[in-house]
Design a protein around this motif. Structure first.
Motif, PDB file in Angstrom:
ATOM      1  N   UNK A 217       0.830  -1.206   0.000  1.00 32.36           N
ATOM      2  CA  UNK A 217       0.000   0.000   0.000  1.00 32.36           C
ATOM      3  C   UNK A 217       0.869   1.263   0.000  1.00 32.36           C
ATOM      4  N   UNK A 218       1.816   1.338   0.927  1.00 30.60           N
ATOM      5  CA  UNK A 218       2.667   2.531   1.036  1.00 30.60           C
ATOM      6  C   UNK A 218       3.476   2.735  -0.241  1.00 30.60           C
ATOM      7  N   UNK A 219       3.979   1.651  -0.814  1.00 30.06           N
ATOM      8  CA  UNK A 219       4.766   1.759  -2.039  1.00 30.06           C
ATOM      9  C   UNK A 219       3.904   2.295  -3.185  1.00 30.06           C
ATOM     10  N   UNK A 220       2.709   1.709  -3.371  1.00 29.16           N
ATOM     11  CA  UNK A 220       1.852   2.110  -4.487  1.00 29.16           C
ATOM     12  C   UNK A 220       1.362   3.542  -4.351  1.00 29.16           C
ATOM     13  N   UNK A 221       1.062   3.969  -3.122  1.00 26.41           N
ATOM     14  CA  UNK A 221       0.617   5.349  -2.919  1.00 26.41           C
ATOM     15  C   UNK A 221       1.754   6.328  -3.224  1.00 26.41           C
ATOM     16  N   UNK A 222       2.951   6.039  -2.746  1.00 24.65           N
ATOM     17  CA  UNK A 222       4.099   6.919  -3.002  1.00 24.65           C
ATOM     18  C   UNK A 222       4.447   6.932  -4.492  1.00 24.65           C
ATOM     19  N   UNK A 223       4.456   5.752  -5.104  1.00 26.77           N
ATOM     20  CA  UNK A 223       4.770   5.644  -6.530  1.00 26.77           C
ATOM     21  C   UNK A 223       3.716   6.362  -7.368  1.00 26.77           C
ATOM     22  N   UNK A 224       2.435   6.167  -7.005  1.00 24.28           N
ATOM     23  CA  UNK A 224       1.362   6.828  -7.745  1.00 24.28           C
ATOM     24  C   UNK A 224       1.449   8.336  -7.665  1.00 24.28           C
ATOM     25  N   UNK A 225       1.702   8.868  -6.462  1.00 21.57           N
ATOM     26  CA  UNK A 225       1.810  10.323  -6.312  1.00 21.57           C
ATOM     27  C   UNK A 225       2.996  10.855  -7.108  1.00 21.57           C
ATOM     28  N   UNK A 226       4.104  10.139  -7.083  1.00 22.33           N
ATOM     29  CA  UNK A 226       5.285  10.578  -7.824  1.00 22.33           C
ATOM     30  C   UNK A 226       5.006  10.601  -9.320  1.00 22.33           C
ATOM     31  N   UNK A 227       4.310   9.592  -9.810  1.00 20.08           N
ATOM     32  CA  UNK A 227       3.985   9.543 -11.239  1.00 20.08           C
ATOM     33  C   UNK A 227       3.012  10.653 -11.632  1.00 20.08           C
ATOM     34  N   UNK A 228       2.044  10.929 -10.778  1.00 20.75           N
ATOM     35  CA  UNK A 228       1.074  11.996 -11.076  1.00 20.75           C
ATOM     36  C   UNK A 228       1.767  13.357 -11.091  1.00 20.75           C
ATOM     37  N   UNK A 229       2.611  13.613 -10.107  1.00 25.96           N
ATOM     38  CA  UNK A 229       3.276  14.919 -10.015  1.00 25.96           C
ATOM     39  C   UNK A 229       4.289  15.135 -11.130  1.00 25.96           C
ATOM     40  N   UNK A 230       4.767  14.062 -11.734  1.00 22.96           N
ATOM     41  CA  UNK A 230       5.717  14.194 -12.851  1.00 22.96           C
ATOM     42  C   UNK A 230       5.023  14.066 -14.202  1.00 22.96           C
ATOM     43  N   UNK A 231       3.686  14.149 -14.199  1.00 24.37           N
ATOM     44  CA  UNK A 231       2.944  14.127 -15.458  1.00 24.37           C
ATOM     45  C   UNK A 231       2.826  12.770 -16.110  1.00 24.37           C
ATOM     46  N   UNK A 232       2.966  11.700 -15.329  1.00 24.79           N
ATOM     47  CA  UNK A 232       2.922  10.332 -15.886  1.00 24.79           C
ATOM     48  C   UNK A 232       1.698   9.573 -15.356  1.00 24.79           C
ATOM     49  N   UNK A 233       0.586  10.283 -15.189  1.00 29.25           N
ATOM     50  CA  UNK A 233      -0.610   9.673 -14.632  1.00 29.25           C
ATOM     51  C   UNK A 233      -1.096   8.492 -15.463  1.00 29.25           C
ATOM     52  N   UNK A 234      -1.174   8.693 -16.780  1.00 29.65           N
ATOM     53  CA  UNK A 234      -1.696   7.640 -17.659  1.00 29.65           C
ATOM     54  C   UNK A 234      -0.839   6.373 -17.566  1.00 29.65           C
ATOM     55  N   UNK A 235       0.478   6.549 -17.514  1.00 27.36           N
ATOM     56  CA  UNK A 235       1.370   5.396 -17.432  1.00 27.36           C
ATOM     57  C   UNK A 235       1.133   4.604 -16.146  1.00 27.36           C
ATOM     58  N   UNK A 236       0.919   5.318 -15.050  1.00 27.90           N
ATOM     59  CA  UNK A 236       0.685   4.632 -13.775  1.00 27.90           C
ATOM     60  C   UNK A 236      -0.651   3.907 -13.791  1.00 27.90           C
ATOM     61  N   UNK A 237      -1.685   4.584 -14.298  1.00 27.18           N
ATOM     62  CA  UNK A 237      -3.021   3.976 -14.318  1.00 27.18           C
ATOM     63  C   UNK A 237      -3.048   2.739 -15.189  1.00 27.18           C
ATOM     64  N   UNK A 238      -2.316   2.776 -16.295  1.00 25.05           N
ATOM     65  CA  UNK A 238      -2.310   1.613 -17.196  1.00 25.05           C
ATOM     66  C   UNK A 238      -1.604   0.412 -16.578  1.00 25.05           C
ATOM     67  N   UNK A 239      -0.722   0.646 -15.605  1.00 24.96           N
ATOM     68  CA  UNK A 239      -0.045  -0.455 -14.920  1.00 24.96           C
ATOM     69  C   UNK A 239      -1.006  -1.195 -13.996  1.00 24.96           C
ATOM     70  N   UNK A 240      -2.090  -0.500 -13.590  1.00 24.33           N
ATOM     71  CA  UNK A 240      -3.018  -1.089 -12.632  1.00 24.33           C
ATOM     72  C   UNK A 240      -4.329  -1.446 -13.302  1.00 24.33           C
TER      73      UNK A 240
END
Length: 451
Positions: free
Chosen positions: A428-451
């Motif tokens: 949980x902690x890893x995915x939340x941190x990774x997700x926030x990092x991807x969103x803040x760096x403009x990689x939202x779509x890439x993160x969402x497609x992984x899940x």
């Protein structure tokens, strides 16, 4: 034949129930799409963008002529007259006319009757405004871009919340499953302990340990189910649906996707907060241009066409055009101070940009370190889980053989469940941190497609 039909019927019913049950199961990507279409904050932010689009279109109209129609109808208290009879008598005397009135008539003229009216069509258009119109259009364009960026930031904020809520629900659901497994194991152990006691194999104290452990397991299971209900409500409210029955997305297994420096570079180049500051810097520069424009004259053309008139004998023209110039030469040093204020605004934004970059660099490192820490935790817990499984197996066998105690079995079971729960929390902690990092760096779509 009849049995086959019944079998087909029940297969159809089972298929229908399964389809209906899974109809509300959603992935993280589907939850994200629902949020963008149903969340009230997203809709409100989108309307703000549309508002700025219309404002920008309105600003473009500054370059175009203004056309209007106006009309006036007036009633004066009396006619406007000019009594020239004294001058007439003087003229008659000079000409030797004994009765000027009889010869020259009455010189009391009505210049304007008390009732009058007119209607005109008016056109005006600026020709030159010292660059103020160009600056206004540029500022409007920047403000539109700012509203779009702010809308994206609002989406990002809600996306980070969604990732947190979504995986918190996933964590709660897996915790329930784990608590249920623990409860089932301890229940089985409790039943075995009771049978052993009834057969005189173990003392009663061993059954008491099992009963206490069963009660604790039941209490933790009920609490975990409450956590699921609360997390489900949070997700439903955020994405704007009445109910969801399950989640299709899985936790991403911890791994370091790329080095910290690459994440930092992405953050400094693609973060939306920095784009806001960049746009404000451009807007501040335009502000200086606007203030400088006051040093130049303003030139415009205007024209009128008289559409209708009533009782206007002195107005015999149908139209007229003209050019107007206004040049303010001195205004108490207001322009100079406003220009300095605008330049200070530029300096202010530049300092904000420097500090924001430092803050984002630090925050990127924080999220990256969280990912690394949870990866290390997860890998360590994997090794501990294998040992705990072995320990539980050995404690259970020892108890069944009469060489171990109930307390040892319960303790081994709880240790294993604790390790599994820590593994889920690490995910949980890893995915939340990774997700926030991807969103803040403009990689939202890439993160969402992984899940």
């Amino acid at each position: 034949m009849k049995l086959n039909r019944i079998g087909v019927f029940f297969s159809f019913v089972l298929c229908f129930i399964t389809t209906f049950t899974n109809a509300q199961d959603i992935t993280l990507r589907q939850a994200y799409d629902l949020m963008l279409s149903k969340n009230g904050n997203v809709k409100a932010s989108n309307f703000e963008v549309k508002e700025m689009e219309e404002e920008h279109k309105a600003t473009k109209g500054l370059r175009l002529p203004t056309v209007s129609v106006s009309g006036t109808y007036m009633h004066l208290d009396k006619d406007i007259t000019a009594d020239l009879n004294e001058q007439k008598n003087t003229v008659g005397g000079l000409l030797g006319i004994t009765d000027p009135t009889a010869v020259l008539g009455d010189w009391d003229f009505t210049l304007q009757e008390k009732n009058l009216g007119f209607a005109t069509a008016n056109v005006s258009m600026p020709i030159y405004a010292g660059g103020k119109i160009n600056a206004a259009n540029k500022a409007s364009e920047i403000k539109l871009a700012l509203s779009e960026t702010k809308h994206k930031i609002k989406e990002d904020e809600l996306t980070i919340n969604l990732i947190n809520y979504f995986f918190k629900l996933k964590l709660a659901q897996e915790a329930v499953q784990l608590r249920q497994e623990v409860y089932n194991v301890i229940l089985l152990h409790n039943n075995q302990a009771n049978k052993f006691f009834e057969n005189g194999i173990i003392p009663e104290v061993e059954t008491l340990n099992a009963k206490v452990a069963l009660s604790n397991a039941n209490r933790e299971l009920l609490a975990a189910k409450k956590d699921v209900d609360l997390a489900t409500t949070a997700v439903q409210n955020l994405i704007g649906v009445n109910s969801i029955s399950g989640l299709n997305s899985e936790f991403t297994k911890p791994t370091i996707v790329k080095p910290l420096q690459e994440f930092t570079n992405d953050m400094l180049s693609d973060n939306e907060q920095l784009k806001i500051i960049e746009k404000n810097h451009e807007l501040a520069k335009v502000g200086v241009q606007v203030e400088n424009s006051d040093y130049f004259p303003k030139v415009g053309v205007s024209g009128k066409y008289i559409l209708w008139k009533d009782n206007l004998p002195l107005v015999d023209t149908k139209w007229f055009v003209g050019v107007g110039v206004e040049w303010e030469l001195f205004n108490g040093f207001q322009r100079e101070h406003k220009i300095k204020a605008s330049k200070y605004k530029i300096s202010q934004v530049e300092e904000l940009d420097k500090q924001a970059r430092l803050n984002l660099t630090t925050y990127t490192e924080k999220l990256y370190n969280t990912m690394q820490k949870e990866l290390e935790q997860y890998e360590s817990l994997n090794a501990d889980e294998a040992l705990a499984n072995r320990l539980k197996f050995m404690r259970t066998r020892a108890f069944e053989e009469g060489t171990g105690t109930s307390l040892e079995v319960v303790d081994a079971t709880l240790k294993l469940s604790e390790i599994k729960l820590h593994k889920i929390k690490a995910l949980y902690e890893y995915n939340v941190a990774y997700g926030e990092l991807m969103v803040l760096t403009g990689k939202t779509a890439a993160f969402l497609n992984q899940n």
